[in-house]
Design a protein around this motif. Structure first.
Motif, mmCIF file in Angstrom:
data_model
loop_
_atom_site.group_PDB
_atom_site.id
_atom_site.type_symbol
_atom_site.label_atom_id
_atom_site.label_comp_id
_atom_site.label_asym_id
_atom_site.label_seq_id
_atom_site.Cartn_x
_atom_site.Cartn_y
_atom_site.Cartn_z
ATOM 1 N N THR A 145 0.903 -1.104 0.012
ATOM 2 C CA THR A 145 0.145 0.105 0.080
ATOM 3 C C THR A 145 0.709 1.322 0.042
ATOM 4 O OG1 THR A 145 -0.184 -0.009 2.276
ATOM 5 C CG2 THR A 145 -2.030 -1.148 1.436
ATOM 6 N N ASN A 153 -4.169 -0.093 -4.361
ATOM 7 C CA ASN A 153 -5.516 0.072 -3.572
ATOM 8 C C ASN A 153 -5.832 -1.249 -3.450
ATOM 9 O OD1 ASN A 153 -8.409 0.098 -3.633
ATOM 10 N ND2 ASN A 153 -8.082 2.115 -3.150
ATOM 11 N N LEU A 154 -6.024 -1.743 -2.263
ATOM 12 C CA LEU A 154 -6.298 -3.136 -1.801
ATOM 13 C C LEU A 154 -7.753 -3.597 -2.745
ATOM 14 C CD1 LEU A 154 -5.215 -3.402 1.674
ATOM 15 C CD2 LEU A 154 -4.036 -4.203 -0.329
#
Length: 347
Positions: A145, A153-154
């Motif tokens: 991140t 962006n997870l």
């Protein structure tokens, strides 16, 4: 060992990398079909202690294979350009060979050196140079991140990997889950725990195995390391996995970058931890230059000169002793580890 079904996950000339299937378990997969997973136990080198197992993320051959795919997949970065292996190259014992990398998405120079990934299953006192992460699973979120590293962006990562049928199938099989960030870091951690290096010429010498021959100079270097270096580079792992101030700096008043140069103090706020950084292993050390948390030393000779001349440490070393230590450190190179095709990028 009779009666055990031996599963050779890593095909290697070294038995150190053999993983034994000790049992099997079942998870209900898609359409209610029972999926058989294969829990594994790492084959620990005879001269090593046993690492603590992770009950929340037990190793399976399927989870390790998934973690390996993810480790080398550039889709883990926001711009689909970087993978974990971009900064952890197998041929360099999973280090990157530069002092401070700037290949991250922002292009900025990172404030710390990328550590080598060696014998991670034994890292039980914290990850990162300051111990800011408690385990491999949480550690992975940092580079994933960070805007100066992979900058992912997870939620977008979950969506992107969910478009890959092979990933959808494997996450369902391994974790009985959709593609989720928590499962991603679990799989990565499983693969990283298999990065065991314990078949150097030194190891063969200790275990009295073929090829375990050390020269007179290397043996002298071993004696010197035992006398002068073992307070930090302890045991067969050649690290105590702890944090020490080795006299690199005296002034820590600059609190920029969230105290990144203050070492362990940044995490504990204990004044006694000011300037303390994690002890790296000496295993494969001749492959993992440059050295220290900021990569300031380009060679082992420079490292030894620092310890020799630093008034805080005052470790006396003659030119001949330095030469012997360097010779011994070369015997800690594990060629099978860095050449193992089963640890390298999937074809």
């Amino acid at each position: 060992m009779s009666g055990l079904n031996i599963f050779r996950y890593f095909i290697s000339a070294s038995l150190l990398m053999v993983i034994l299937v000790v049992s099997s378990c079942k998870k209900e997969g898609a359409a209610g079909i029972m999926t058989v997973l294969h829990p594994v136990e790492l084959a620990i080198p005879e001269n090593f202690s046993r690492p603590a197992g992770d009950l929340d993320n037990p190793l399976t051959s399927e989870g390790i294979a998934l973690g390996k795919m993810l480790f080398y997949d550039t889709r883990l970065s926001g711009n689909n350009r970087l993978s974990c292996a971009s900064c952890h190259r197998p041929e360099l014992a999973f280090s990157d060979g530069v002092a401070l990398s700037h290949i991250g998405e922002s292009g900025k120079i990172l404030p710390r050196h990328s550590p080598a990934l060696i014998n991670m299953a034994w890292m039980n006192k914290g990850l990162f140079w300051d111990g800011g992460s408690t385990n491999l699973e949480s550690q992975a979120f940092g580079p994933l991140t960070s805007e100066d590293e992979m900058h992912q962006n997870l939620a977008e990562l979950e969506s992107e990997l969910s478009q890959v049928p092979a990933y959808v199938k494997q996450f369902k099989m391994v974790f009985n889950s959709q593609v989720k960030s928590a499962a991603i870091v679990k799989a990565l951690a499983q693969f990283e725990r298999t990065l065991i290096s314990g078949d150097s010429r030194y190891d063969r010498y200790v275990r009295k195995e073929p090829g375990g021959v050390l020269s007179a100079e290397e043996l002298h270097g071993l004696t010197l390391v035992n006398q002068k270096c073992r307070s930090c580079h302890a045991g067969e792992l050649f690290t105590d996995n702890d944090f020490h101030n080795n006299g690199l700096d005296q002034d820590f008043s600059d609190s920029s970058l969230e105290g990144i140069f203050q070492g362990r103090y940044r995490i504990t706020y204990q004044l006694t931890d000011l300037g303390k950084f994690k002890t790296p292993t000496l295993r494969n050390v001749m492959l993992t230059a440059p050295y220290m948390h900021d990569g300031r030393f380009a060679s082992i000779d420079q490292v030894l000169t620092h310890y020799q001349k630093n008034t805080q440490l005052a470790i006396p070393l003659s030119a001949a002793e330095k030469k012997a230590i360097i010779a011994f450190l070369g015997s800690l190179t594990d060629s099978l580890f860095i050449q193992n095709k089963n640890l390298s990028q999937p074809i």
